[in-house]
Motif scaffolding. Structure first.
Motif, PDB file in Angstrom:
ATOM      1  N   SER A   1       0.838  -1.200   0.000  1.00 44.32           N
ATOM      2  CA  SER A   1       0.000   0.000   0.000  1.00 44.32           C
ATOM      3  C   SER A   1       0.870   1.245   0.000  1.00 44.32           C
ATOM      4  CB  SER A   1      -0.867   0.025   1.266  1.00 44.32           C
ATOM      5  OG  SER A   1      -2.104  -0.577   1.049  1.00 44.32           O
TER       6      SER A   1
ATOM      7  N   HIS B   1     -10.615   4.354  10.999  1.00 37.91           N
ATOM      8  CA  HIS B   1     -10.712   3.027  10.385  1.00 37.91           C
ATOM      9  C   HIS B   1     -11.903   2.268  10.978  1.00 37.91           C
ATOM     10  CE1 HIS B   1      -9.356  -1.045   9.197  1.00 37.91           C
ATOM     11  NE2 HIS B   1      -8.642  -0.428   8.283  1.00 37.91           N
TER      12      HIS B   1
ATOM     13  N   LYS C   1      -4.606   5.863   2.605  1.00 36.73           N
ATOM     14  CA  LYS C   1      -3.679   4.928   1.968  1.00 36.73           C
ATOM     15  C   LYS C   1      -4.475   3.807   1.305  1.00 36.73           C
ATOM     16  CE  LYS C   1      -2.913   2.019   6.049  1.00 36.73           C
ATOM     17  NZ  LYS C   1      -4.143   1.253   5.882  1.00 36.73           N
TER      18      LYS C   1
ATOM     19  N   TYR D   1       3.968  -4.901   8.449  1.00 39.37           N
ATOM     20  CA  TYR D   1       3.327  -5.651   9.533  1.00 39.37           C
ATOM     21  C   TYR D   1       2.581  -6.851   8.969  1.00 39.37           C
ATOM     22  CZ  TYR D   1      -0.441  -2.376   8.095  1.00 39.37           C
ATOM     23  OH  TYR D   1      -1.340  -1.612   7.390  1.00 39.37           O
TER      24      TYR D   1
ATOM     25  N   LYS E   1       2.159  -7.147   4.973  1.00 37.53           N
ATOM     26  CA  LYS E   1       1.852  -5.878   4.306  1.00 37.53           C
ATOM     27  C   LYS E   1       2.972  -4.866   4.449  1.00 37.53           C
ATOM     28  CE  LYS E   1      -1.887  -2.572   3.950  1.00 37.53           C
ATOM     29  NZ  LYS E   1      -3.349  -2.541   3.990  1.00 37.53           N
TER      30      LYS E   1
END
Ligand code: ATP
Length: 141
Positions: free
Chosen positions: A6, A26, A35, A73, A84
């Motif tokens: 990302s 989120h 993002k 992570y 990711k």
């Protein structure tokens, strides 16, 4: 194992010689930056620009040269482990009107201390601290 890449940015404006930072809420509760996944053929910078527009409606932004950080992570989605990587830029705007997409629950403009204290993940906190220091030095504030 699935891998995701990302890109996004820490978005800010400067008011009264202080940076104010944009955070999105989120779905799982924590503060997020705009993002999203880097698509085929896209550079990280291009993906960040596109995602900022899709998630906040901001198009008049200025990427700050010389700032590019990476965090990584693992997380689990539907029982599957995902590795990711996220490339994080720094982007200035002069516009405070934000139109979020249904992907997020809301948005907030936060001063440095409030944001730092509310960022959930240690790696994201570190990058945010670096971004803040970068701005302080660049703008002499
Ligand atoms: P994107 O914004 O890239 O489209 P997304 O919103 O689906 O992706 P993430 O923000 O990466 O996904 O969140 C997916 C999961 O990863 C979340 O459940 C969260 O718990 C975890 N996560 C998010 N950021 C971090 C981080 N910096 N360190 C560790 N885990 C994180």
């Amino acid at each position: 194992m699935l891998r995701e890449k990302s890109a996004g940015a820490i978005v800010f404006y400067i008011e009264n010689k202080k940076p104010v930072y944009l955070f999105l809420k989120h779905r799982s509760g924590h503060l997020d930056i705009p993002k999203g996944n880097i698509e085929k053929g896209e550079t990280p910078l291009h993906a960040a620009k596109r995602e900022i527009f899709e998630e906040t409606g901001l198009s008049d932004i200025n990427f700050i040269e010389g700032f590019e950080e990476k965090i990584n992570y693992y997380y689990k989605s539907e029982g599957e482990l995902i590795y990711k990587e996220v490339v994080i830029f720094l982007a200035q705007t002069k516009i405070k009107e934000v139109k979020i997409s249904p992907e997020h629950l809301g948005f907030e403009w936060l001063d440095y201390e409030t944001a730092y204290n509310n960022i959930k993940f240690e790696n994201s906190k570190k990058v945010f601290l670096r971004a803040h220091q970068f701005i302080v030095e660049k703008f002499g504030i």
